[in-house]
Enzyme design. Structure first.
Site, PDB file in Angstrom:
ATOM      1  N   CYS A 113      63.539  21.981  64.041  1.00  0.00           N
ATOM      2  CA  CYS A 113      64.656  22.065  65.006  1.00  0.00           C
ATOM      3  C   CYS A 113      64.168  22.121  66.456  1.00  0.00           C
ATOM      4  CB  CYS A 113      65.535  23.266  64.696  1.00  0.00           C
ATOM      5  SG  CYS A 113      66.166  23.256  63.018  1.00  0.00           S
ATOM      6  N   HIS A 246      69.981  24.295  71.142  1.00  0.00           N
ATOM      7  CA  HIS A 246      69.945  23.790  69.767  1.00  0.00           C
ATOM      8  C   HIS A 246      71.172  24.335  69.033  1.00  0.00           C
ATOM      9  CE1 HIS A 246      68.987  22.988  65.705  1.00  0.00           C
ATOM     10  NE2 HIS A 246      68.528  24.194  65.417  1.00  0.00           N
ATOM     11  N   ASN A 276      74.033  22.259  61.630  1.00  0.00           N
ATOM     12  CA  ASN A 276      72.675  22.218  62.175  1.00  0.00           C
ATOM     13  C   ASN A 276      72.034  20.881  61.810  1.00  0.00           C
ATOM     14  OD1 ASN A 276      70.006  22.540  62.831  1.00  0.00           O
ATOM     15  ND2 ASN A 276      69.829  24.603  61.998  1.00  0.00           N
TER      16      ASN A 276
END
Ligand code: ACO
Length: 319
Positions: A113, A246, A276
């Site tokens: 990520c 993020h 996500n």
């Protein structure tokens, strides 16, 4: 010499899977998912789509927004945890799909990520160092292919998507500062153990996560790296117009914004729409806020991310 983002693009696969859809085959509820993560739906790549296809759609939109010819691109970095193949890199496959024959470098970056911030910082350094003039920086993921749909602690959180930016050498300030970190001591907290050996997958091929430990670590380190990039650029937290974090989880985003003393109306949030998407999440959110006119020329924008490894980092830029 600076580097500046001159175009953004993003892509979400057509098929959306809502929390209500998930309720039908996972022991979960829309209320639990929304209250714990802020996610309402995620998108699922079609069976015949691979990561470079998602990257291609997002890249074409970014290239169009930048108003350049693909052949001007002399660096491609694809941040991905879900490469099309073991090799060659997804970046090389994307280079071919875009029809680019410039011979510039193309490679993948694996920081989960944290990948997009890693890739953007690297591309900035290439441009500042004179090794490239026009970079295509992409985050593209098909996370749902690594999900164990029987593990409700992970399968409700992730989705597929891609985002891209075109970064170009510029006399005017664009990227002001960037800083990357990692701490491999925590690699077991968020991982996919499986690997291929002798033609067979060895070990567990699904995402496993110690959710609470990830949460605590994320909130602890993210504001520190923001302080670092602010110091590097000589700016204060009050100078930030937009935070584009993020998009893992609304609670991590809110906790980080609180530590930075930022109100949520200065934070770009898209996690509700796509879950996500790992390295794709920042360019997806950035593209949304650029296209709907929230982010305007001359504003100061902060990008920050953390991912498995752990890897984390921040990039501060002038739009
Ligand atoms: N649906 C319903 N109940 C669930 C679900 C689910 N999908 N998942 C877990 N539960 C249950 C648990 O079994 C537990 O039940 P119990 O009390 O009977 O044992 C209860 O909910 C609470 O579980 P916790 O793990 O304590 O839940 P928590 O409040 O910590 O939320 C979450 C879990 C959302 C994973 C949280 O820890 C978190 O946000 N962590 C950050 C992880 C993250 O965002 N990772 C993304 C990847 S890393 C990155 O991108 C930064």
């Amino acid at each position: 010499m600076y580097s500046k983002i001159i175009g953004t693009g993003s892509y979400l696969p057509a098929k959306a899977l809502t929390n209500f859809d998930l309720e039908k085959f996972v022991d979960t509820s829309n209320d639990w998912i929304v209250s714990r993560s802020g996610i309402h739906q995620r998108h699922i790549a079609a069976d015949d789509e691979v990561t470079s296809d998602l990257a291609l759609h997002a890249s074409r939109r970014a290239i169009e927004a930048a108003g350049i010819s693909p052949d001007e691109i002399d660096l491609i970095i694809v941040a991905t945890t879900c490469p099309d193949k073991m090799f060659p890199s997804t970046a090389c496959i994307l280079q071919d799909k875009l029809g680019i024959k410039s011979g510039g470098a193309a490679f993948d970056m694996q920081a989960v990520c944290g990948g997009f911030v890693y890739a953007l910082n690297t591309a900035d350094l290439y441009i500042r160092g004179g090794q490239a003039k026009t970079a295509l920086v992409v985050g593209a993921e098909i996370m749902t292919r690594m999900l164990d749909w029987k593990d409700r602690t992970t399968c409700v959180l992730f989705g597929d998507g891609a985002g891209a930016v075109v970064l170009r050498a510029s006399e005017e300030p664009g990227i002001l500062a960037g800083k990357l970190h990692s701490d491999g001591q925590h690699h077991a907290l968020l991982r996919v153990d499986g690997s291929v050996r002798d033609g067979v997958v060895q070990g567990d091929p699904f995402i496993r996560m110690e959710g609470q430990a990830v949460f605590k670590f994320a909130v602890t380190v993210l504001h520190r790296v923001v302080d670092e990039v602010l110091k590097m650029s000589g700016l204060k937290d009050t100078d930030i117009d937009w935070l584009v974090p993020h998009q893992a989880n609304i609670r991590i985003i809110e906790a980080t914004a609180k530590k930075l003393g930022m109100s949520m109306d200065k934070v770009v949030v898209t996690v509700e729409n796509h879950g996500n998407t790992s390295s794709a999440s920042i360019p997806l959110a950035l593209d949304a806020a650029v296209r709907d006119g929230r982010i305007k020329a001359g504003q100061t924008v902060l990008l920050e991310a953390i991912g498995g490894g752990f890897t984390w980092g921040a990039v501060l830029l002038k739009w």
